[in-house]
Design an enzyme around this catalytic site. Sequence first.
Site, PDB file in Angstrom:
ATOM      1  N   GLU A 107       3.963   0.357 -10.547  1.00 40.08           N
ATOM      2  CA  GLU A 107       5.334   0.321 -10.064  1.00 40.08           C
ATOM      3  C   GLU A 107       6.198   1.184 -10.757  1.00 40.08           C
ATOM      4  O   GLU A 107       7.305   0.984 -11.042  1.00 40.08           O
ATOM      5  CB  GLU A 107       5.657  -1.144 -10.063  1.00 40.08           C
ATOM      6  CG  GLU A 107       5.234  -2.066  -9.049  1.00 40.08           C
ATOM      7  CD  GLU A 107       5.823  -3.606  -9.016  1.00 40.08           C
ATOM      8  OE1 GLU A 107       6.912  -3.541  -9.128  1.00 40.08           O
ATOM      9  OE2 GLU A 107       4.822  -4.374  -9.398  1.00 40.08           O
TER      10      GLU A 107
ATOM     11  N   ALA B 247       0.690  -1.284   0.079  1.00 40.50           N
ATOM     12  CA  ALA B 247      -0.034   0.089  -0.226  1.00 40.50           C
ATOM     13  C   ALA B 247       0.927   1.351  -0.033  1.00 40.50           C
ATOM     14  O   ALA B 247       1.299   1.935   0.858  1.00 40.50           O
ATOM     15  CB  ALA B 247      -0.935  -0.029   0.906  1.00 40.50           C
TER      16      ALA B 247
ATOM     17  N   SER C 138       0.755   3.860  -3.284  1.00 44.33           N
ATOM     18  CA  SER C 138       0.113   4.788  -4.007  1.00 44.33           C
ATOM     19  C   SER C 138      -1.007   5.504  -3.188  1.00 44.33           C
ATOM     20  O   SER C 138      -1.692   4.678  -2.321  1.00 44.33           O
ATOM     21  CB  SER C 138      -0.399   4.439  -5.227  1.00 44.33           C
ATOM     22  OG  SER C 138       0.371   4.025  -5.867  1.00 44.33           O
TER      23      SER C 138
END
Length: 399
Positions: free
Chosen positions: A363, A116, A118
Amino acid sequence: MTGFALGVDQEEWCGQLRALAAERLRPLAEKGEPGRVNRPLLAALGELGLLERVFASGALELCLLRESLAYGCTEAETALALQGLGAYPVLRAGSEQQRERWLPGVRAGRTVAAFALSEPGAGSDAAALALAATADPAADGDGDGDGRGWRLSGEKCWISNAPEADFYTVFARTGEGPGAKGVSAFLVPADRPGLSGAALDMLSPHPIGSLTFDGVPVGPGDLLGEAGRGFRVAMDTLNLFRPSVGAFAVGMARAALDATLAYTADRTAFGGTLSDLQAVAHRVAEMATRTEAARLLVYAAAGAYDRGAGDVPRRAAMAKLLATETAQYVVDHAVQLHGAVALQRGHLLEHLYREVRAPRIYEGASEVQRTIIAKELYAGVAGAAGAVGTAGVAGVTAR
């Protein structure tokens, strides 16, 4: 840089994985519900020992694993990768107690992990995190009774495996310094009071959701590593997984390329097969060349990571950038060469067309990878200039 070639044992293992993905894992994936965690699929990955390989292997083996699974079953590849991404910070930075409590379940496919990072306002710019960890002696979320802790308040968004994960590796701002220096990593069990989430309806079929933290209590025992060092935990994880995202993309590209070779060699048109048409043959040649180039760059980056080379961030960014952009190109042209048949629900290319878009964003989007590459390149130039300047001064002094 040395060239890359697989040994006989590696080739055999990759072939076994591709067959396993198609014959054992794909039927389980097809029974799953899009947008939901497929726990039977995870359990099978654990039973087959594949989740254990994620944590016991280096970057090269992880890339081979992800590429081979992606070729035969993208859902299985993604389920495996998300377990690794969510739990790798626990392996690298967690306490012995945290590792003993959570990692056996992850390896067995019983415990679902999530990464977690973003937020609604902090996607590409991860250092701009706003999730606040406010000091609160009454929080003591880890239950150790020491009267020290924080409360997490804010939101996370675009989190794979949310809201169904059993625990989250959460990055929050504890304020030891500005930017990345004030971020800490926490292991937050899903049943903590104040933590809630909602599923997001996305293009790709794997589960993605948002999380809301309403004064979620955490204590020192929930920290992953040291307070204020969480951004390094995140970057260490991403440096490992970025080349393997490229391997995932290469697996999809190779599947699309092989499907295109078979189709164009058999499909008749204009008095011959499609492969007789120079425009088709040249396009397939371009698809194959780009796929091979991306594959070589991915495994060069993986090898650099395993050697502990100093240029891993640049190589990892290059690998992810080229491989994901190449996979988009190859799958798109594969659809074009197949025609309308590839747009039918259930067709391999229809599936890959939906799957291939997201890796160019998550990513670290392609634009972020270019920024990393440029930054690393110019840092090298500055370092070289400094070395030349120092050498010049030393030379003058010696005279």
